[in-house]
Design an enzyme around this catalytic site. Structure first.
Site, PDB file in Angstrom:
ATOM      1  CG  HIS A 242      -2.224  -1.549   0.961  1.00  5.89           C
ATOM      2  ND1 HIS A 242      -3.005  -0.855   0.642  1.00  5.89           N
ATOM      3  CD2 HIS A 242      -2.554  -2.032   0.953  1.00  5.89           C
ATOM      4  CE1 HIS A 242      -4.005  -1.773   0.366  1.00  5.89           C
ATOM      5  NE2 HIS A 242      -3.254  -3.103   0.913  1.00  5.89           N
TER       6      HIS A 242
ATOM      7  CG  ASP B  82       0.131   9.118   1.189  1.00  2.31           C
ATOM      8  OD1 ASP B  82       0.046   7.813   1.102  1.00  2.31           O
ATOM      9  OD2 ASP B  82      -0.332  10.054   1.232  1.00  2.31           O
TER      10      ASP B  82
HETATM   11  P1  ADQ Z   1      -2.631   5.722   4.558  1.00  3.27           P
HETATM   12  O1  ADQ Z   1      -1.091   6.402   5.012  1.00  3.27           O
HETATM   13  O2  ADQ Z   1      -3.796   5.625   5.755  1.00  3.27           O
HETATM   14  O3  ADQ Z   1      -3.030   4.360   3.856  1.00  3.27           O
HETATM   15  P2  ADQ Z   1      -4.486   7.169   3.414  1.00  3.27           P
HETATM   16  O4  ADQ Z   1      -4.916   6.741   1.942  1.00  3.27           O
HETATM   17  O5  ADQ Z   1      -4.952   8.653   2.656  1.00  3.27           O
HETATM   18  O6  ADQ Z   1      -3.769   7.446   4.354  1.00  3.27           O
HETATM   19  O7  ADQ Z   1      -6.312   6.320   3.928  1.00  3.27           O
HETATM   20  C1  ADQ Z   1      -6.529   6.986   5.297  1.00  3.27           C
HETATM   21  C2  ADQ Z   1      -8.350   6.816   4.845  1.00  3.27           C
HETATM   22  O8  ADQ Z   1      -8.122   7.016   6.584  1.00  3.27           O
HETATM   23  C3  ADQ Z   1      -9.216   7.737   4.420  1.00  3.27           C
HETATM   24  O9  ADQ Z   1      -9.922   6.917   3.605  1.00  3.27           O
HETATM   25  C4  ADQ Z   1      -9.609   8.604   5.258  1.00  3.27           C
HETATM   26  O10 ADQ Z   1     -11.159   8.590   5.133  1.00  3.27           O
HETATM   27  C5  ADQ Z   1      -9.364   7.984   6.227  1.00  3.27           C
HETATM   28  N1  ADQ Z   1      -9.327   9.090   7.326  1.00  3.27           N
HETATM   29  C6  ADQ Z   1      -8.341   9.523   7.665  1.00  3.27           C
HETATM   30  N2  ADQ Z   1      -8.331  10.798   8.457  1.00  3.27           N
HETATM   31  C7  ADQ Z   1      -9.812  10.537   9.555  1.00  3.27           C
HETATM   32  C8  ADQ Z   1     -10.349  10.575  10.548  1.00  3.27           C
HETATM   33  N3  ADQ Z   1      -9.952  12.194  11.183  1.00  3.27           N
HETATM   34  N4  ADQ Z   1     -11.422  10.138  10.454  1.00  3.27           N
HETATM   35  C9  ADQ Z   1     -12.258   8.602   9.843  1.00  3.27           C
HETATM   36  N5  ADQ Z   1     -11.851   8.689   8.941  1.00  3.27           N
HETATM   37  C10 ADQ Z   1      -9.273   9.172   8.483  1.00  3.27           C
HETATM   38  C11 ADQ Z   1      -1.752   3.242   3.090  1.00  3.27           C
HETATM   39  C12 ADQ Z   1      -0.812   3.861   2.828  1.00  3.27           C
HETATM   40  C13 ADQ Z   1      -1.871   5.418   1.533  1.00  3.27           C
HETATM   41  C14 ADQ Z   1      -2.518   4.321   0.403  1.00  3.27           C
HETATM   42  C15 ADQ Z   1      -4.076   3.692   1.259  1.00  3.27           C
HETATM   43  C16 ADQ Z   1      -4.624   2.369   0.658  1.00  3.27           C
HETATM   44  O11 ADQ Z   1      -0.027   4.869   3.001  1.00  3.27           O
HETATM   45  O12 ADQ Z   1      -0.597   5.692   0.088  1.00  3.27           O
HETATM   46  O13 ADQ Z   1      -3.946   4.897   0.001  1.00  3.27           O
HETATM   47  O14 ADQ Z   1      -2.742   2.950   2.579  1.00  3.27           O
HETATM   48  O15 ADQ Z   1      -3.815   1.817  -0.192  1.00  3.27           O
END
Ligand code: ADQ
Length: 482
Positions: free
Chosen positions: A156, A364
């Protein structure tokens, strides 16, 4: 149809509503209930004497199997190797690596332990889909135990360039273990290039015309599968969220001001200090925005046990406080900084209420927040997205305002451009991005990956290995010539 077995660090258990709410958890749960199978991983529990047998829970045709872990293993495996070595390394933050041999030993031992607990749960034709950097050596561990299953991996997070990866003392072992999978899925073509470059340059491997790679005496397929979101569902959630209390409360609190939003786990890869600096720069250079915009940064605390995350938290509290101290008026706070998680419908409503989405990670793998922000917009009056070119999502969302997050002044300019963008341009950019998000949603990602894994089983080295397995010569497959 073959059964599906998912392995991930955390398991979205049937009674854990929060864990099951995200698009990824829903997509994987859907595939599991269609094909039947197992979701296997850590229970989230740290106990004194963990059992070697996984705890089982069943719902319909899906078994949830979880293992507890001991505190020392959690420190070495999760806090140590996964989050203080691999995470900073794969996000190009070499200076943050806290390398310990005990962490490596703990990481390998936990992968062995998880593999031993998983193997008895597997049936011969299962498709096994292992997720993320916690479990890179899992396939090799399973193969050593004699597994001939079809093993796929999806990373990921970004895959670093060979020069960066080779800063890891154990880089060869790690990549050799990665090659024990039949299919290695990465987020972007850039990640595929980085791994292919490593395999050819550092490991003297060969890239074949059919997309297969041979290296370390093994053969695997490396392919990009950019992860998506449940686009239409999220768009509907956002449209209905406007009538909900939390969205109304947020709108009322703005007193007609324009909202800019950032939503990120509190993590140094997300570029939060530079983002705050860019906002401060905007207020300094463009006084017309003072008292007229509000920047809301939602940043729930994550990995609070890792020292670097504690430091980041203090730094951001200081920055938000300084910006507010400098610019706030009696009736206006420029920054709202919230260390809180919100339900998905609340988040969807917040995105929709925001004229600008700010997603500026330093690195990311993909970044789902960027995609969610776009999907949540009102088609008749969409907001604008300011997006780091170092997020995997920038490849697909190239109609966003793309920025280099270290160039704080240009990010401030992009924020201004987003705030000033005419409705027609916002609509045109949004429509282009939304078309991509609809075509490449999370179901598309899942189905493409599973089709490629089944194909790897039917055609590649996986097929030969499976045949050897059926003939009862499991462990020999790894040593066979290519
Ligand atoms: P993350 O580093 O966690 O994931 P991201 O892709 O932005 O990063 O996903 C975060 C998820 O958490 C999103 O669905 C978001 O809505 C949710 N989230 C964030 N803050 C929140 C809050 N305050 N309340 C509720 N929900 C919240 C890792 C990798 C990424 C990759 C994903 C998926 O680092 O690059 O996109 O996996 O493969």
């Amino acid at each position: 149809m073959a059964r599906l077995v998912i392995v991930s660090n955390r398991v979205a258990l049937p009674d854990d509503r929060a864990a099951r709410a995200g698009g990824l958890a829903v997509a994987l749960t859907e595939a599991l209930s269609r094909q039947g199978g197992v979701w296997f991983g850590w229970s989230g529990e740290i106990v004194e004497q963990p059992s070697e047998e996984p705890r089982l829970a069943a719902q319909g045709n899906v078994t949830y199997a979880t293992l507890d872990i001991a505190a020392a293993d959690h420190d070495a495996f999760y806090v140590g190797y996964a989050n203080s070595i691999l995470w900073p390394l794969f996000h190009y933050r070499l200076g943050l690596i806290d390398y310990r041999q005990a962490s490596l030993a703990g990481y390998l031992a936990m992968n062995e332990r998880f593999a031993r607990a998983l193997l008895p749960l597997l049936q011969p034709d299962d498709l096994v889909w292992i997720h993320d950097y916690h479990f890179i050596p899992m396939a090799a561990a399973l193969r050593r135990l004699g597994s001939t299953h079809h093993l796929g991996f999806f990373l990921h997070i970004p895959f670093p360039a060979p020069e960066v990866l080779s800063a890891l003392p154990d880089h060869e072992r790690l990549v050799s273990d990665l090659c024990a999978y039949d299919l290695v899925g990465l987020q972007t073509e850039g990640d595929v290039r980085a791994l292919s470059d490593y395999l050819t340059q550092e490991a003297r491997g060969l890239l074949h015309s059919d997309g297969m790679v041979s290296a370390f005496g093994q053969r695997t397929r490396v392919q990009a599968f950019p992860i998506g979101i449940d686009t239409d569902h999220f768009a509907r959630l956002a449209a209905s969220a406007t009538r909900r209390k939390d969205s109304q409360r947020l709108r009322d609190s703005l007193l007609g001001r324009t909202l800019m939003i950032g939503v990120d786990r509190l993590d140094y890869s997300k570029g939060l200090p530079k983002r705050m600096e860019a906002y401060q720069e905007l207020l300094a250079r463009r006084p017309e925005h003072r008292s007229r915009v509000v920047y809301m940064q939602v940043a729930p605390i994550s990995r609070g046990e890792v020292p670097e995350y504690k430091r980041l938290r203090r730094e951001l509290e200081g920055m938000a406080g300084r910006i507010n101290g400098k610019y706030a008026e009696l009736d206006w706070m420029p920054v709202r900084y919230l260390n809180k998680s919100f339900a998905r419908h609340a988040l969807a409503g917040f995105y929709r209420a925001s004229r600008v989405g700010i997603v500026t990670p330093a690195r990311d793998g993909m970044n789902l927040v960027a995609k969610e922000y776009v999907a949540a917009q009102d088609p008749d009056d969409p907001g604008a997205l300011v997006l780091s070119r170092f997020a995997g999502a920038a490849r697909e969302l190239d109609a966003a305002l793309l920025v280099n997050p270290v160039d704080v002044e240009r990010v401030a300019d992009a924020l201004h451009a987003a705030l000033a963008m005419p409705a027609e341009e916002r609509k045109a950019r949004w429509a282009r991005m939304m078309a991509v998000l609809r075509a490449r949603d999370v179901a598309f990602w899942r189905e493409s990956y599973l089709a490629a894994l089944a194909h790897a089983r039917d055609t590649g080295w996986g097929g030969i290995r499976a045949l050897l397995g059926r003939l009862g010569v499991g462990g020999a497959a790894r040593a066979a010539p290519l």
